[in-house]
Scaffold this motif. Structure first.
Motif, short mmCIF file in Angstrom:
data_model
loop_
_atom_site.label_atom_id
_atom_site.label_comp_id
_atom_site.label_asym_id
_atom_site.label_seq_id
_atom_site.Cartn_x
_atom_site.Cartn_y
_atom_site.Cartn_z
N GLU A 45 0.83 -1.21 0.00
CA GLU A 45 0.00 0.00 0.00
C GLU A 45 0.86 1.25 0.00
O GLU A 45 0.55 2.23 -0.68
CB GLU A 45 -0.93 -0.01 1.22
CG GLU A 45 -2.07 -0.98 1.11
CD GLU A 45 -2.98 -0.95 2.33
OE1 GLU A 45 -2.96 0.06 3.07
OE2 GLU A 45 -3.71 -1.93 2.54
N ARG A 46 1.95 1.23 0.75
CA ARG A 46 2.85 2.38 0.78
C ARG A 46 3.47 2.60 -0.60
O ARG A 46 3.53 3.73 -1.10
CB ARG A 46 3.94 2.17 1.82
CG ARG A 46 4.90 3.36 1.94
CD ARG A 46 6.10 2.99 2.68
NE ARG A 46 6.76 1.93 1.93
CZ ARG A 46 8.06 1.74 1.90
NH1 ARG A 46 8.84 2.50 2.60
NH2 ARG A 46 8.59 0.77 1.20
N ASP A 47 3.94 1.51 -1.24
CA ASP A 47 4.53 1.63 -2.58
C ASP A 47 3.51 2.14 -3.59
O ASP A 47 3.83 2.98 -4.44
CB ASP A 47 5.09 0.28 -3.03
CG ASP A 47 6.29 -0.16 -2.21
OD1 ASP A 47 6.90 0.71 -1.55
OD2 ASP A 47 6.60 -1.38 -2.23
#
Length: 126
Positions: A45-47
């Motif tokens: 999700e961060r990427d």
């Protein structure tokens, strides 16, 4: 030892009886310990969020470039043209305000130059 103290002791001993496995389950439920799949999911999700931000930044930069190269010169030309046309527009506005007055003058001159009206006047004076 009274009965209330023994109930509290029983509650504490019940939790202690679960041992390490109980604490692990409790910490997984409350989120104190993360499992590998949830950590991997957070990293994905961060990427994904970073990629979306980079894409949005690239779109913003492209729009800023288009604005600077194409739109600002057009706006400058529009302002220059509007400044040049302002006196003409003011004169048109003044002329529009005079139209009703001129129409009234035309009507009154038509009535005075009407031949039938002259005959009527001539008969009245004689």
């Amino acid at each position: 030892m009274n009965l209330a103290d023994s109930n509290q002791l029983t509650d504490v001993t019940t939790w202690v009886n679960f041992g390490v496995l109980g604490l692990v389950v409790l910490s997984l439920i409350t989120g104190w310990i993360w499992t590998k799949p949830s950590v991997d999911k957070l990293i994905e999700e961060r990427d994904r969020a970073i990629k979306q931000r980079e894409k949005a930044d690239a779109q913003r930069d492209a729009m800023a470039q288009v604005l600077q190269e194409r739109l600002l010169p057009v706006v400058g030309d529009f302002i220059t043209t509007t400044r040049a046309l302002m006196p003409v527009l003011q004169q048109l506005q003044a002329l529009q305000q005079m139209i009703p007055i001129l129409q009234e003058l035309i009507r009154s001159s038509e009535v005075s130059s009407d031949p039938k009206a002259k005959r009527r006047r001539g008969k009245r004076t004689s």
